[in-house]
Design a protein around this motif. Structure first.
Motif, PDB file in Angstrom:
ATOM      1  N   LEU A  92     -33.112 -26.460  -6.419  1.00  0.00           N
ATOM      2  CA  LEU A  92     -33.833 -26.110  -5.329  1.00  0.00           C
ATOM      3  C   LEU A  92     -32.298 -25.718  -4.172  1.00  0.00           C
ATOM      4  O   LEU A  92     -31.283 -26.138  -4.285  1.00  0.00           O
ATOM      5  CB  LEU A  92     -34.443 -27.068  -3.826  1.00  0.00           C
ATOM      6  CG  LEU A  92     -35.071 -27.645  -4.444  1.00  0.00           C
ATOM      7  CD1 LEU A  92     -35.919 -28.715  -3.984  1.00  0.00           C
ATOM      8  CD2 LEU A  92     -36.983 -26.106  -4.395  1.00  0.00           C
ATOM      9  N   ARG A  93     -32.289 -24.562  -3.703  1.00  0.00           N
ATOM     10  CA  ARG A  93     -31.338 -23.694  -3.074  1.00  0.00           C
ATOM     11  C   ARG A  93     -31.742 -23.259  -1.455  1.00  0.00           C
ATOM     12  O   ARG A  93     -33.170 -22.870  -0.757  1.00  0.00           O
ATOM     13  CB  ARG A  93     -30.355 -22.688  -3.383  1.00  0.00           C
ATOM     14  CG  ARG A  93     -31.263 -21.416  -3.685  1.00  0.00           C
ATOM     15  CD  ARG A  93     -29.921 -20.333  -4.253  1.00  0.00           C
ATOM     16  NE  ARG A  93     -30.243 -19.182  -4.429  1.00  0.00           N
ATOM     17  CZ  ARG A  93     -30.301 -18.145  -5.037  1.00  0.00           C
ATOM     18  NH1 ARG A  93     -29.280 -18.802  -5.390  1.00  0.00           N
ATOM     19  NH2 ARG A  93     -31.016 -17.193  -4.498  1.00  0.00           N
ATOM     20  N   GLU A 130     -35.277 -34.671   5.247  1.00  0.00           N
ATOM     21  CA  GLU A 130     -34.610 -36.071   4.801  1.00  0.00           C
ATOM     22  C   GLU A 130     -35.083 -35.394   3.152  1.00  0.00           C
ATOM     23  O   GLU A 130     -33.430 -35.393   2.571  1.00  0.00           O
ATOM     24  CB  GLU A 130     -35.266 -36.699   5.030  1.00  0.00           C
ATOM     25  CG  GLU A 130     -34.673 -36.892   6.854  1.00  0.00           C
ATOM     26  CD  GLU A 130     -35.671 -36.665   7.810  1.00  0.00           C
ATOM     27  OE1 GLU A 130     -36.744 -36.481   6.705  1.00  0.00           O
ATOM     28  OE2 GLU A 130     -35.062 -35.729   9.179  1.00  0.00           O
ATOM     29  N   THR A 131     -35.762 -35.488   3.152  1.00  0.00           N
ATOM     30  CA  THR A 131     -35.594 -35.607   1.133  1.00  0.00           C
ATOM     31  C   THR A 131     -34.984 -34.171   0.958  1.00  0.00           C
ATOM     32  O   THR A 131     -34.499 -33.726  -0.194  1.00  0.00           O
ATOM     33  CB  THR A 131     -37.176 -35.600   0.704  1.00  0.00           C
ATOM     34  OG1 THR A 131     -37.929 -36.392   1.668  1.00  0.00           O
ATOM     35  CG2 THR A 131     -37.266 -35.028  -0.712  1.00  0.00           C
ATOM     36  N   LEU A 132     -35.384 -33.151   1.945  1.00  0.00           N
ATOM     37  CA  LEU A 132     -34.919 -31.830   1.030  1.00  0.00           C
ATOM     38  C   LEU A 132     -33.248 -31.944   0.516  1.00  0.00           C
ATOM     39  O   LEU A 132     -32.332 -31.195   0.307  1.00  0.00           O
ATOM     40  CB  LEU A 132     -34.836 -30.330   1.914  1.00  0.00           C
ATOM     41  CG  LEU A 132     -36.658 -29.735   1.576  1.00  0.00           C
ATOM     42  CD1 LEU A 132     -37.182 -29.391   3.082  1.00  0.00           C
ATOM     43  CD2 LEU A 132     -37.414 -29.670   0.673  1.00  0.00           C
ATOM     44  N   ALA A 133     -32.620 -32.527   2.126  1.00  0.00           N
ATOM     45  CA  ALA A 133     -30.693 -32.879   2.314  1.00  0.00           C
ATOM     46  C   ALA A 133     -30.819 -33.235   1.881  1.00  0.00           C
ATOM     47  O   ALA A 133     -29.209 -33.033   0.957  1.00  0.00           O
ATOM     48  CB  ALA A 133     -31.109 -33.584   3.613  1.00  0.00           C
ATOM     49  N   GLU A 134     -31.520 -34.347   1.098  1.00  0.00           N
ATOM     50  CA  GLU A 134     -31.092 -34.995  -0.102  1.00  0.00           C
ATOM     51  C   GLU A 134     -30.606 -34.255  -1.386  1.00  0.00           C
ATOM     52  O   GLU A 134     -29.705 -34.852  -2.462  1.00  0.00           O
ATOM     53  CB  GLU A 134     -31.472 -36.695  -0.767  1.00  0.00           C
ATOM     54  CG  GLU A 134     -31.535 -37.695   0.722  1.00  0.00           C
ATOM     55  CD  GLU A 134     -33.016 -38.200  -0.062  1.00  0.00           C
ATOM     56  OE1 GLU A 134     -33.472 -38.527  -0.902  1.00  0.00           O
ATOM     57  OE2 GLU A 134     -33.005 -38.972   1.102  1.00  0.00           O
ATOM     58  N   ILE A 157     -30.710 -31.143  -1.314  1.00  0.00           N
ATOM     59  CA  ILE A 157     -29.871 -29.685  -1.532  1.00  0.00           C
ATOM     60  C   ILE A 157     -28.280 -29.770  -0.593  1.00  0.00           C
ATOM     61  O   ILE A 157     -27.801 -30.215   0.239  1.00  0.00           O
ATOM     62  CB  ILE A 157     -30.491 -28.561  -0.319  1.00  0.00           C
ATOM     63  CG1 ILE A 157     -31.984 -28.604  -0.856  1.00  0.00           C
ATOM     64  CG2 ILE A 157     -29.679 -27.290  -0.228  1.00  0.00           C
ATOM     65  CD1 ILE A 157     -32.548 -27.564  -0.412  1.00  0.00           C
ATOM     66  N   SER A 158     -27.366 -29.840  -1.156  1.00  0.00           N
ATOM     67  CA  SER A 158     -25.556 -29.918  -0.676  1.00  0.00           C
ATOM     68  C   SER A 158     -26.143 -28.999  -0.013  1.00  0.00           C
ATOM     69  O   SER A 158     -25.601 -27.956  -0.144  1.00  0.00           O
ATOM     70  CB  SER A 158     -24.862 -29.502  -2.317  1.00  0.00           C
ATOM     71  OG  SER A 158     -23.650 -29.983  -2.442  1.00  0.00           O
ATOM     72  N   GLY A 159     -25.119 -29.909   1.313  1.00  0.00           N
ATOM     73  CA  GLY A 159     -24.608 -29.076   2.179  1.00  0.00           C
ATOM     74  C   GLY A 159     -26.037 -28.485   3.341  1.00  0.00           C
ATOM     75  O   GLY A 159     -25.663 -27.376   4.267  1.00  0.00           O
ATOM     76  N   LEU A 160     -27.268 -29.130   3.155  1.00  0.00           N
ATOM     77  CA  LEU A 160     -28.354 -28.574   4.014  1.00  0.00           C
ATOM     78  C   LEU A 160     -27.684 -29.027   5.049  1.00  0.00           C
ATOM     79  O   LEU A 160     -28.072 -28.463   6.437  1.00  0.00           O
ATOM     80  CB  LEU A 160     -29.267 -28.995   3.559  1.00  0.00           C
ATOM     81  CG  LEU A 160     -30.676 -28.629   3.912  1.00  0.00           C
ATOM     82  CD1 LEU A 160     -30.478 -27.256   4.431  1.00  0.00           C
ATOM     83  CD2 LEU A 160     -31.859 -29.148   3.258  1.00  0.00           C
TER      84      LEU A 160
END
Length: 89
Positions: free
Chosen positions: A11-12, A73-77, A79-82
């Motif tokens: 994911l990005r 929060e799950t996406l932030a875990e 995707i680095s730098g989100l």
């Protein structure tokens, strides 16, 4: 001998879009598959919408293409730098 089959998904964050005081951040799923055989090598790559993060006066929320809620929060875990990107929107 290396495995001739490869499948990778990640994911990005895509390019943010501003509409008035609302910011939209697409989250893209990138898939790459390859296979090797006697006849040669094939590679398939695709990019598809995974979710959209909406930042507006009401806060930050995310949903998938069908409109179902997705955890920011799950996406932030994943995707680095989100977190930093969201703070800069």
């Amino acid at each position: 001998m290396p495995d001739p089959h490869m499948h990778n998904e990640s994911l990005r964050a895509g390019e943010p879009v501003a509409i008035g005081d609302v910011r939209l951040l697409p989250i893209e799923k990138i898939s790459i598959q390859s296979d090797r055989g006697r006849a040669g090598l094939w590679v398939r790559a695709s990019k598809e919408l995974f979710a959209v993060i909406v930042r507006g006066p009401g806060g930050i929320r995310a949903c998938d293409p069908s409109g179902a809620a997705v955890s920011v929060e799950t996406l932030a875990e994943e995707i680095s730098g989100l977190d930093a990107l969201l703070a800069s929107l």
